[in-house]
Design an enzyme around this catalytic site. Structure first.
Site, PDB file in Angstrom:
ATOM      1  N   CYS A  67      37.928  23.980 -10.590  1.00 53.66           N
ATOM      2  CA  CYS A  67      38.831  24.701 -11.357  1.00 53.66           C
ATOM      3  C   CYS A  67      39.995  25.236  -9.784  1.00 53.66           C
ATOM      4  CB  CYS A  67      38.745  26.460 -11.422  1.00 53.66           C
ATOM      5  SG  CYS A  67      39.980  27.755 -12.414  1.00 53.66           S
ATOM      6  N   ASP A 106      29.602  21.578 -20.007  1.00 54.38           N
ATOM      7  CA  ASP A 106      28.633  23.140 -21.528  1.00 54.38           C
ATOM      8  C   ASP A 106      28.427  24.024 -20.988  1.00 54.38           C
ATOM      9  OD1 ASP A 106      29.317  20.331 -23.107  1.00 54.38           O
ATOM     10  OD2 ASP A 106      27.266  19.614 -22.172  1.00 54.38           O
ATOM     11  N   CYS A 132      40.778  27.533  -8.623  1.00 58.41           N
ATOM     12  CA  CYS A 132      39.838  28.906  -8.192  1.00 58.41           C
ATOM     13  C   CYS A 132      39.025  28.557  -6.882  1.00 58.41           C
ATOM     14  CB  CYS A 132      39.507  29.687  -8.559  1.00 58.41           C
ATOM     15  SG  CYS A 132      38.063  29.633  -9.521  1.00 58.41           S
ATOM     16  N   CYS A 173      38.426  28.141 -17.472  1.00 57.42           N
ATOM     17  CA  CYS A 173      37.757  28.367 -16.394  1.00 57.42           C
ATOM     18  C   CYS A 173      36.986  30.315 -16.475  1.00 57.42           C
ATOM     19  CB  CYS A 173      37.913  28.551 -15.683  1.00 57.42           C
ATOM     20  SG  CYS A 173      37.187  28.823 -13.995  1.00 57.42           S
ATOM     21  N   GLU A 230      30.247  28.323 -32.249  1.00 57.81           N
ATOM     22  CA  GLU A 230      31.994  28.582 -32.349  1.00 57.81           C
ATOM     23  C   GLU A 230      31.938  27.983 -33.734  1.00 57.81           C
ATOM     24  OE1 GLU A 230      33.963  25.991 -29.257  1.00 57.81           O
ATOM     25  OE2 GLU A 230      31.883  24.889 -29.091  1.00 57.81           O
ATOM     26  N   CYS A 245      38.121  32.556 -13.570  1.00 60.07           N
ATOM     27  CA  CYS A 245      39.085  33.591 -13.269  1.00 60.07           C
ATOM     28  C   CYS A 245      40.080  33.235 -14.083  1.00 60.07           C
ATOM     29  CB  CYS A 245      39.888  32.454 -12.680  1.00 60.07           C
ATOM     30  SG  CYS A 245      40.000  30.756 -12.297  1.00 60.07           S
ATOM     31  N   ASP A 255      26.614  27.087 -27.605  1.00 58.00           N
ATOM     32  CA  ASP A 255      28.161  25.931 -27.877  1.00 58.00           C
ATOM     33  C   ASP A 255      26.485  24.753 -28.264  1.00 58.00           C
ATOM     34  OD1 ASP A 255      30.589  24.099 -26.596  1.00 58.00           O
ATOM     35  OD2 ASP A 255      29.327  22.928 -25.166  1.00 58.00           O
TER      36      ASP A 255
END
Length: 395
Positions: free
Chosen positions: A344, A353, A346, A325, A272, A328, A187
């Site tokens: 999140c 990052d 969850c 996330c 990416e 999950c 990333d």
């Protein structure tokens, strides 16, 4: 074994006679390129006629015989023929809509270079002698050429800082790297140059920011010099160019070390597909994005993976890696850049990052190997693994 063509670039220190000869060659190369471009443009404008390389080569012969351009015969003919081939390639790219229409070369702004094929140089016992020269070039051999390799093309250039370089194109067999099952997601960022899916963060050295004050001083001095051919302005311009060269050299060295490590340690690298040319239009981020040099890093990864048998996967630019996330699969809403950590539903707390870096390889492997590799999105309106674009939200 996979044979590839590699260019080995070295610095060299020319004698006064060699520097004068190369400077004349650079000027003649530029002159021939501009003359041929003007002839081809005129033929198309007036007669709708396409002039090819063979026609411009015949023109070069006639130019040498004219009294006005007789100086073209004083330098080697090989770089002059090569610049005509480069012009033909530029027109081919234009016709295929891969590039814009060729432009004329400027004496002040264009790159100073000359390309020699095998008939224009002699390479024996590690000594390179160019045509029209009696002595070999004093090359600083920072690394050896591949064993038994003979250059097929030699390109001599001089940068804006006044440094001389020679680039030798050779055939080589890259060293084999042992296969591994490791896959890593990368990333790209600004504070951290890259964040890996392993949780490692590589700090952005910000080479341009380190020399920004010194560069600004040098540019102010240059701005105060009267425009023209004065020696003082040339010295100030060269000082600015040296600072830029120092920044570029350090950045390139750092990216080479980083990309080589990634290719050596991992079989699959997932990145990416960023549109840097659009991101630099943001005046708040343009300078930082340019200093990070993401496009250069991706280019290095591409050719190194091809050399050493590694796999490089680029996921869609619209994939919401930061909002998804990694535990999950829940898709969160819009997340501003100032949000660096989030929790999140969850209960998992994510570093922005690191979470994005973990989602990148999962998405890349799900696209290349099939769905089921990463958690499915559990938010309302969730999309399947093959769909990568962020869902549009109604205002």
């Amino acid at each position: 074994m996979n044979r590839v063509k590699r260019a080995f670039k070295y610095r060299f220190c020319p004698t006064d006679a060699q520097a004068a000869e190369l400077s004349r060659t650079f000027g003649c190369v530029r002159k021939v390129y501009n003359l041929a471009l003007a002839a081809r443009s005129e033929a198309w404008t007036l007669r709708q006629e396409r002039v090819d390389y063979n026609a411009t080569s015949a023109m070069l012969t006639s130019w040498k015989k004219s009294e006005e351009l007789a100086f073209l015969s004083e330098v080697s003919s090989v770089p002059l023929q090569q610049t005509l081939r480069h012009l033909q390639g530029a027109f081919t790219n234009f016709w295929l809509k891969r590039a814009k229409y060729p432009v004329f070369k400027s004496r002040k702004k264009s790159r100073k270079s000359a390309e020699y094929t095998t008939s224009g140089f002699r390479f024996r016992d590690g000594r390179l002698t160019l045509a029209k020269m009696s002595e070999p070039l004093d090359i600083v051999w920072s690394r050896p050429l591949p064993a038994g390799a003979t250059p097929s093309t030699v390109t001599v250039s001089q940068d804006a800082a006044g440094r001389w370089f020679v680039s030798m194109l050779c055939e080589d067999i890259p060293a084999t790297m042992p296969e591994t099952a490791n896959a890593v997601g990368v990333d790209a960022g600004i504070t951290s140059l890259v964040t890996l899916s392993t949780g490692e963060k590589v700090t952005n050295p910000t080479f341009e920011r380190r020399d920004r004050a010194r560069l600004a001083r040098a540019q102010r001095v240059l701005a105060k010099k009267a425009r023209g051919e004065g020696a003082n302005r040339a010295k100030a311009r060269r000082k600015v160019a040296k600072i830029h060269a120092r920044i570029a050299d350090r950045r390139r060295d750092h990216l080479h070390k980083l990309t080589t490590r990634l290719v050596r340690e991992n079989q699959t690298i997932v990145i990416e597909d960023l549109t840097v040319r659009n991101m630099v239009r943001n005046r708040c981020l343009a300078r930082a994005v340019s200093d990070a040099a993401w496009t250069t890093m991706r280019g290095m990864l591409e050719y190194k993976c091809a050399w050493y048998g590694r796999d490089l996967v680029a996921i869609d630019r619209w994939f919401p890696s930061s909002q998804l996330c990694s535990a999950c699969g829940t898709l969160r809403g819009t997340m501003p850049l100032n949000v660096r950590t989030w929790t999140c539903v969850c209960g998992t707390t994510h570093d922005r990052d690191v979470n994005a870096a973990k989602n990148v390889p999962a998405e890349g492997l799900s696209v290349t190997c099939g769905a089921g590799v990463r958690p499915q999105r559990s938010s309302p309106g969730g999309q399947p693994a093959t769909k990568q674009k962020t869902p549009r939200r109604e205002p």
